[in-house]
Motif scaffolding. Structure first.
Motif, PDB file in Angstrom:
ATOM      1  N   GLN A   1       0.824  -1.206   0.000  1.00  0.00           N
ATOM      2  CA  GLN A   1       0.000   0.000   0.000  1.00  0.00           C
ATOM      3  C   GLN A   1       0.864   1.265   0.000  1.00  0.00           C
ATOM      4  O   GLN A   1       0.530   2.245  -0.675  1.00  0.00           O
ATOM      5  CB  GLN A   1      -0.951  -0.022   1.195  1.00  0.00           C
ATOM      6  N   ALA A   2       1.961   1.254   0.725  1.00  0.00           N
ATOM      7  CA  ALA A   2       2.855   2.412   0.729  1.00  0.00           C
ATOM      8  C   ALA A   2       3.507   2.593  -0.640  1.00  0.00           C
ATOM      9  O   ALA A   2       3.615   3.715  -1.160  1.00  0.00           O
ATOM     10  CB  ALA A   2       3.926   2.236   1.810  1.00  0.00           C
ATOM     11  N   HIS A   3       3.943   1.496  -1.219  1.00  0.00           N
ATOM     12  CA  HIS A   3       4.549   1.520  -2.557  1.00  0.00           C
ATOM     13  C   HIS A   3       3.540   2.005  -3.590  1.00  0.00           C
ATOM     14  O   HIS A   3       3.848   2.869  -4.428  1.00  0.00           O
ATOM     15  CB  HIS A   3       5.028   0.107  -2.888  1.00  0.00           C
ATOM     16  N   ASP A   4       2.329   1.495  -3.535  1.00  0.00           N
ATOM     17  CA  ASP A   4       1.282   1.857  -4.494  1.00  0.00           C
ATOM     18  C   ASP A   4       0.981   3.352  -4.421  1.00  0.00           C
ATOM     19  O   ASP A   4       0.846   4.031  -5.454  1.00  0.00           O
ATOM     20  CB  ASP A   4       0.027   1.036  -4.187  1.00  0.00           C
TER      21      ASP A   4
ATOM     22  N   THR B   1       0.569   2.497 -14.413  1.00  0.00           N
ATOM     23  CA  THR B   1       0.825   1.075 -14.663  1.00  0.00           C
ATOM     24  C   THR B   1       2.230   0.771 -14.186  1.00  0.00           C
ATOM     25  O   THR B   1       3.185   1.442 -14.577  1.00  0.00           O
ATOM     26  CB  THR B   1       0.723   0.726 -16.155  1.00  0.00           C
ATOM     27  N   VAL B   2       2.356  -0.246 -13.339  1.00  0.00           N
ATOM     28  CA  VAL B   2       3.668  -0.562 -12.777  1.00  0.00           C
ATOM     29  C   VAL B   2       3.934  -2.056 -12.837  1.00  0.00           C
ATOM     30  O   VAL B   2       3.054  -2.872 -12.535  1.00  0.00           O
ATOM     31  CB  VAL B   2       3.785  -0.054 -11.326  1.00  0.00           C
ATOM     32  N   LEU B   3       5.120  -2.408 -13.270  1.00  0.00           N
ATOM     33  CA  LEU B   3       5.594  -3.783 -13.180  1.00  0.00           C
ATOM     34  C   LEU B   3       6.491  -3.856 -11.950  1.00  0.00           C
ATOM     35  O   LEU B   3       7.631  -3.369 -11.958  1.00  0.00           O
ATOM     36  CB  LEU B   3       6.376  -4.199 -14.436  1.00  0.00           C
ATOM     37  N   ASP B   4       5.959  -4.411 -10.874  1.00  0.00           N
ATOM     38  CA  ASP B   4       6.739  -4.531  -9.647  1.00  0.00           C
ATOM     39  C   ASP B   4       7.853  -5.546  -9.867  1.00  0.00           C
ATOM     40  O   ASP B   4       7.600  -6.716 -10.168  1.00  0.00           O
ATOM     41  CB  ASP B   4       5.842  -4.985  -8.494  1.00  0.00           C
TER      42      ASP B   4
ATOM     43  N   ASP C   1      -2.272   0.117 -11.684  1.00  0.00           N
ATOM     44  CA  ASP C   1      -2.476  -1.231 -12.221  1.00  0.00           C
ATOM     45  C   ASP C   1      -1.159  -1.988 -12.075  1.00  0.00           C
ATOM     46  O   ASP C   1      -0.164  -1.658 -12.718  1.00  0.00           O
ATOM     47  CB  ASP C   1      -2.886  -1.133 -13.693  1.00  0.00           C
ATOM     48  N   HIS C   2      -1.155  -3.014 -11.230  1.00  0.00           N
ATOM     49  CA  HIS C   2       0.087  -3.710 -10.876  1.00  0.00           C
ATOM     50  C   HIS C   2       0.258  -5.011 -11.653  1.00  0.00           C
ATOM     51  O   HIS C   2      -0.641  -5.851 -11.686  1.00  0.00           O
ATOM     52  CB  HIS C   2       0.116  -4.032  -9.385  1.00  0.00           C
TER      53      HIS C   2
ATOM     54  N   ARG D   1      -0.584 -11.996 -13.377  1.00  0.00           N
ATOM     55  CA  ARG D   1       0.126 -10.721 -13.293  1.00  0.00           C
ATOM     56  C   ARG D   1       1.541 -10.785 -13.886  1.00  0.00           C
ATOM     57  O   ARG D   1       2.152  -9.738 -14.119  1.00  0.00           O
ATOM     58  CB  ARG D   1       0.216 -10.243 -11.841  1.00  0.00           C
ATOM     59  N   LEU D   2       2.059 -11.975 -14.130  1.00  0.00           N
ATOM     60  CA  LEU D   2       3.415 -12.086 -14.672  1.00  0.00           C
ATOM     61  C   LEU D   2       3.445 -11.505 -16.080  1.00  0.00           C
ATOM     62  O   LEU D   2       2.810 -12.010 -16.992  1.00  0.00           O
ATOM     63  CB  LEU D   2       3.865 -13.545 -14.684  1.00  0.00           C
ATOM     64  N   ARG D   3       4.216 -10.438 -16.252  1.00  0.00           N
ATOM     65  CA  ARG D   3       4.244  -9.707 -17.515  1.00  0.00           C
ATOM     66  C   ARG D   3       5.621  -9.692 -18.149  1.00  0.00           C
ATOM     67  O   ARG D   3       5.750  -9.600 -19.373  1.00  0.00           O
ATOM     68  CB  ARG D   3       3.771  -8.269 -17.239  1.00  0.00           C
TER      69      ARG D   3
END
Length: 379
Positions: free
Chosen positions: A81-84, A94-97, A133-134, A159-161
């Motif tokens: 949540q902090a990262h988001d 849009t983020v690819l963690d 969008d993670h 979610r694997l992108r």
């Protein structure tokens, strides 16, 4: 029907900036028009820039929140949540963690099972609590004996992108300059000089046993599953040729101009670090991202370890590398989106997701004033 109209904005389109109006309906861009709107519900953006939501393909920011200090762990939900929130505030929709799997030395964060992230993301998403969008970018440390084992929980997840192939062995790629590597490992990991020298000595054996078999296995998996593949820290022409042979679509952080030029010729998308642009050079002594941009070998930027650097770096490209603003914004929106297979975003165009960022330029710096993700204000 949920409709929003943004008017009196400097709208950054793929090839031009117009003074115009953008209409959004039900989370999708419905129209883009030059000129203003007098409709009662139209929101006056007061001449601010309106950009597509930024697309981040490689950020280690989540790891920083999970382990904010050495050996200090935060609960995964709180960290996400902090990262988001930080990502969204930076204009990233849009983020690819980036999750590192495998540690050749067996004593770091990346030697642990990190599959809890998947459950947390799914629960927060289902509750409507995520601002961005993670997706997942798994960074595979090839010389690590446990790389495949730690990758397994991510294999079948939607979610694997992106998968990237990494080898941080001192003396090659990012750490070709052995003394730069020594400073990093003795400083960040607390190794003694003797321990560093011993790790360098045994590195060839570790690479022969694990790195080569892992490289092929991960490449085969990516091809079979239709997951985008990247190589990391390409330094030589041979590294780039190897990336092409493995089916990679992206060369992340090429460390030399020669490697970046060769990647460009071979059709790979080149990604450089936004902090490199902001700082004016690489922290590990490699090629400057500004030099790559000036030479026409830069396709995309990644915030890497500083989310707020992404937008600022794009702005700096217009001053330091003679990019037009549309070209610079493409490097942090449409180009990374296409490279990782997300064609429904990255531009302000009818029919695409309504991911938008309102930006005001203050003292030659971009300041994020509002962020909209799929038509919903999130920051």
């Amino acid at each position: 029907m949920n409709e929003q109209i943004f008017t009196n904005a400097r709208v950054v389109l793929p090839h031009e900036v117009i003074n115009g109006t953008v209409c959004v309906r039900d989370g999708v861009i419905a129209s883009v028009d030059a000129g203003g709107s007098a409709l009662p519900g139209a929101r006056d953006l007061q001449g601010d820039f309106l950009l597509p939501g930024l697309v981040e393909v490689h950020t280690d920011n989540l790891e920083r929140h999970v382990m904010p200090r050495p050996k200090v762990n935060f609960p995964m939900r709180s960290a996400v949540q902090a990262h988001d929130a930080e990502i969204a505030a930076a204009g990233i929709t849009t983020v690819l963690d980036a999750i590192g799997v495998g540690d050749p030395y067996g004593d770091g964060f990346r030697s642990r099972d990190q599959s809890a992230l998947l459950h947390v993301l799914d629960r927060l998403d289902a509750a409507g609590s995520l601002k961005a969008d993670h997706h997942i970018h798994v960074r595979c440390e090839l010389p690590a004996p446990n790389a495949r084992e730690l990758f397994e929980p991510f294999m079948a997840h939607a979610r694997l992108r992106l998968i990237s192939l990494m080898d941080h062995t001192p003396g090659q790629r990012q750490w070709t300059d052995i003394e730069h590597a020594r400073v990093y490992y003795t400083g960040k990991k607390g190794w003694s000089d003797a321990q560093f020298d011993e790790e360098v000595r045994i590195a060839p054996e570790r690479q022969a046993k694990y790195a080569q078999p892992h490289r092929q296995w991960f490449a085969d998996f990516a091809k079979a599953q239709g997951v985008a593949l990247a190589t990391h820290d390409d330094t030589t022409l041979d590294h780039v040729d190897e990336a092409c042979a493995l089916g990679a679509a992206m060369s992340e952080f090429p460390t030399t101009l020669a490697a970046a030029r060769h990647a460009k010729r071979k059709g790979l998308s080149t990604v450089a670090g936004a902090p490199n642009v902001v700082r004016g050079g690489s922290h590990s002594g490699n090629v400057s991202a500004i030099e790559l941009a000036r030479e026409g070998t830069l396709d995309a930027l990644s915030s890497d370890y500083v989310p707020g650097s992404l937008l600022l770096a794009a702005w700096l490209l217009t001053r330091e590398a003679d990019f037009t603003l549309p070209q610079a914004i493409a490097a942090v929106t449409s180009h990374p989106a296409r490279a990782c297979g997300l064609p429904d975003r990255g531009e302000i165009r009818a029919g695409l997701r309504a991911d938008l960022v309102r930006v005001r330029e203050v003292a030659a710096h971009p300041v994020v004033r509002e962020v909209v993700a799929k038509g919903v204000r999130v920051a």
